[in-house]
Write an enzyme that holds these catalytic residues in place. Structure first.
Site, PDB file in Angstrom:
ATOM      1  N   SER A  22       6.097  -3.508  10.186  1.00 37.70           N
ATOM      2  CA  SER A  22       5.672  -2.123  10.354  1.00 37.70           C
ATOM      3  C   SER A  22       6.326  -1.441  11.560  1.00 37.70           C
ATOM      4  O   SER A  22       6.746  -0.281  11.449  1.00 37.70           O
ATOM      5  CB  SER A  22       4.148  -2.034  10.445  1.00 37.70           C
ATOM      6  OG  SER A  22       3.603  -2.278   9.171  1.00 37.70           O
ATOM      7  N   LYS A  71      -9.051  -5.751   7.872  1.00 36.62           N
ATOM      8  CA  LYS A  71      -9.211  -4.552   7.026  1.00 36.62           C
ATOM      9  C   LYS A  71     -10.672  -4.299   6.631  1.00 36.62           C
ATOM     10  O   LYS A  71     -11.114  -3.156   6.594  1.00 36.62           O
ATOM     11  CB  LYS A  71      -8.364  -4.675   5.760  1.00 36.62           C
ATOM     12  CG  LYS A  71      -6.873  -4.550   6.012  1.00 36.62           C
ATOM     13  CD  LYS A  71      -6.117  -4.550   4.698  1.00 36.62           C
ATOM     14  CE  LYS A  71      -4.629  -4.444   4.930  1.00 36.62           C
ATOM     15  NZ  LYS A  71      -3.869  -4.292   3.705  1.00 36.62           N
ATOM     16  N   ASN A  92      -6.853   0.359   5.967  1.00 35.85           N
ATOM     17  CA  ASN A  92      -5.556  -0.062   6.515  1.00 35.85           C
ATOM     18  C   ASN A  92      -4.976   0.994   7.458  1.00 35.85           C
ATOM     19  O   ASN A  92      -3.936   0.781   8.059  1.00 35.85           O
ATOM     20  CB  ASN A  92      -4.555  -0.404   5.395  1.00 35.85           C
ATOM     21  CG  ASN A  92      -3.845   0.813   4.853  1.00 35.85           C
ATOM     22  OD1 ASN A  92      -4.408   1.912   4.848  1.00 35.85           O
ATOM     23  ND2 ASN A  92      -2.620   0.640   4.400  1.00 35.85           N
ATOM     24  N   ASP A 107      -2.918   1.663   0.782  1.00 36.62           N
ATOM     25  CA  ASP A 107      -2.333   0.574  -0.020  1.00 36.62           C
ATOM     26  C   ASP A 107      -2.205   0.950  -1.496  1.00 36.62           C
ATOM     27  O   ASP A 107      -1.194   0.648  -2.138  1.00 36.62           O
ATOM     28  CB  ASP A 107      -3.183  -0.699   0.096  1.00 36.62           C
ATOM     29  CG  ASP A 107      -2.998  -1.395   1.443  1.00 36.62           C
ATOM     30  OD1 ASP A 107      -1.942  -1.203   2.079  1.00 36.62           O
ATOM     31  OD2 ASP A 107      -3.917  -2.127   1.859  1.00 36.62           O
ATOM     32  N   ALA A 134      -8.366 -11.282  -7.644  1.00 39.47           N
ATOM     33  CA  ALA A 134      -9.517 -10.363  -7.580  1.00 39.47           C
ATOM     34  C   ALA A 134     -10.006 -10.240  -6.135  1.00 39.47           C
ATOM     35  O   ALA A 134     -11.186  -9.992  -5.890  1.00 39.47           O
ATOM     36  CB  ALA A 134     -10.632 -10.868  -8.497  1.00 39.47           C
ATOM     37  N   LEU A 225       3.318  -8.587  -5.226  1.00 37.12           N
ATOM     38  CA  LEU A 225       3.069  -7.939  -3.933  1.00 37.12           C
ATOM     39  C   LEU A 225       3.745  -8.689  -2.786  1.00 37.12           C
ATOM     40  O   LEU A 225       4.039  -8.116  -1.742  1.00 37.12           O
ATOM     41  CB  LEU A 225       1.558  -7.850  -3.653  1.00 37.12           C
ATOM     42  CG  LEU A 225       0.899  -6.507  -3.969  1.00 37.12           C
ATOM     43  CD1 LEU A 225       1.051  -6.154  -5.436  1.00 37.12           C
ATOM     44  CD2 LEU A 225      -0.572  -6.507  -3.590  1.00 37.12           C
ATOM     45  N   TYR A 227       6.566 -10.031  -0.574  1.00 35.04           N
ATOM     46  CA  TYR A 227       7.983  -9.684  -0.377  1.00 35.04           C
ATOM     47  C   TYR A 227       8.690 -10.684   0.529  1.00 35.04           C
ATOM     48  O   TYR A 227       9.885 -10.619   0.738  1.00 35.04           O
ATOM     49  CB  TYR A 227       8.137  -8.258   0.177  1.00 35.04           C
ATOM     50  CG  TYR A 227       7.469  -8.047   1.511  1.00 35.04           C
ATOM     51  CD1 TYR A 227       8.081  -8.459   2.688  1.00 35.04           C
ATOM     52  CD2 TYR A 227       6.220  -7.461   1.585  1.00 35.04           C
ATOM     53  CE1 TYR A 227       7.461  -8.286   3.906  1.00 35.04           C
ATOM     54  CE2 TYR A 227       5.593  -7.290   2.793  1.00 35.04           C
ATOM     55  CZ  TYR A 227       6.218  -7.705   3.950  1.00 35.04           C
ATOM     56  OH  TYR A 227       5.589  -7.542   5.158  1.00 35.04           O
TER      57      TYR A 227
END
Ligand code: ATR
Length: 294
Positions: A22, A71, A92, A107, A134, A225, A227
């Site tokens: 980030s 979170k 987030n 997100d 889930a 999701l 990476y």
């Protein structure tokens, strides 16, 4: 970049934060928008979270992203939330609005805008979508999918009951639960237009039980999701079958771009930053795994 007396601080709370991308992507957004701001990673332990969070107004920090493992804790600590954070039950992005802290969640936006950019020519919005997992990441993904016209959302999870609960809560009319067994999941794979992995299976080279991509239609898109590593076994197999596929790097950049917009009012262009990171990551990936929700 020059830090002056007027520079506004943005940042990230997580534990750990050393591996986070980030700060890199927000530095690109800052350059693009030419804002007088700087984005700083803060390693904040669970014990210090409350103190750090409520210090934001005193320090005049404009906002922070929140990542693992905070979170859900931040969601519970804050009394003001956006509608989407409320539905997902996780924060987030924290916005310091003149001393009042608001919990938001970008997100779902990051995920949906990425699959729309990547798979715009494919028929997934007129088909059924299989979501593996889930947990927290799945909540954002299912929420995003429920806002589209997809026919059906199949939530497939090791613990079937959690899939049932998520389906009932997020999209009772369109979502169904499945286990990760070939018998139950297989028939859904035959007809799907998109499969999304939200679990951490693949971070260390694991395959996903019950997911046999030989059953997938030729136009089914596969999105992981994760990476880091850039290609999980799921994505490797999708590529070997010629299925359109992508990892969660675009989601990471796009959720960050939305947070940046919420803080500064500037909307960064995500594509050049995604390309820049892709190039950079080929040479610098470290051992820790990561997914598009940061
Ligand atoms: P996140 O916030 O990253 O989604 P999480 O809320 O802990 O993390 O959720 C992890 C998800 O990965 C869950 O769906 C979990 O399945 P269970 O609900 O059955 O625990 C799934 N998961 C993790 N490890 C797994 C494994 N070895 N096999 C199958 N599913 C796994």
């Amino acid at each position: 970049m020059t830090i002056s007396g007027t520079t506004r601080v943005l940042g990230l709370f997580g534990d750990p934060v050393a591996h986070s991308l980030s700060p890199l992507l927000h530095a690109r957004f800052t350059e693009q928008a030419e804002t007088d701001s700087v984005y700083v990673p803060f390693q904040v332990t669970p014990e210090d979270l409350e103190q750090a969070l409520f210090a934001l107004p005193a320090l005049n920090i404009l906002g922070v992203n929140i990542t693992v493992p905070h979170k859900e804790s931040v969601f519970h600590l804050l009394s003001e939330h956006s509608q989407i954070a409320q539905t997902i039950g996780a924060v987030n992005t924290v916005i310091n609005q003149n001393g009042q802290l608001i919990g938001d969640n970008t997100d779902a936006f990051g995920f949906l805008s990425d699959i729309r950019a990547l798979f715009s020519s494919l028929p997934w919005e007129d088909s059924s979508v299989v979501v593996i997992g889930a947990g927290g990441a799945a909540r954002a993904v299912v929420h995003a999918l429920a806002s589209t016209n997809v026919r059906k959302i199949i939530i497939a999870n090791r613990t079937r009951q959690k899939a049932e609960e998520l389906a009932a809560e997020m999209a009772p009319e369109r979502a169904e639960a499945s286990s990760l067994t070939p018998e139950e999941l297989g028939p859904y794979l035959d007809r799907m237009g998109l499969l999304v992995n939200t679990t951490n299976l693949g971070l260390k080279g694991e395959t996903i039980p019950g997911v046999d991509l030989d059953r997938a239609p030729a136009e089914a898109a596969i999105y992981d999701l994760i990476y880091n590593p850039p290609r999980t076994p799921l994505l490797e197999y999708a590529a070997s079958r010629g299925l359109p596929s992508a990892n969660g790097l675009g989601m990471l950049v796009r959720q960050g771009a939305k947070s940046f917009e919420l803080w500064t009012g500037h909307t960064p262009e995500a594509e050049p930053v995604i390309e820049w990171l892709k190039d950079r990551l080929c040479s610098t990936f470290k051992q820790e795994g990561s997914n598009g929700g940061e």
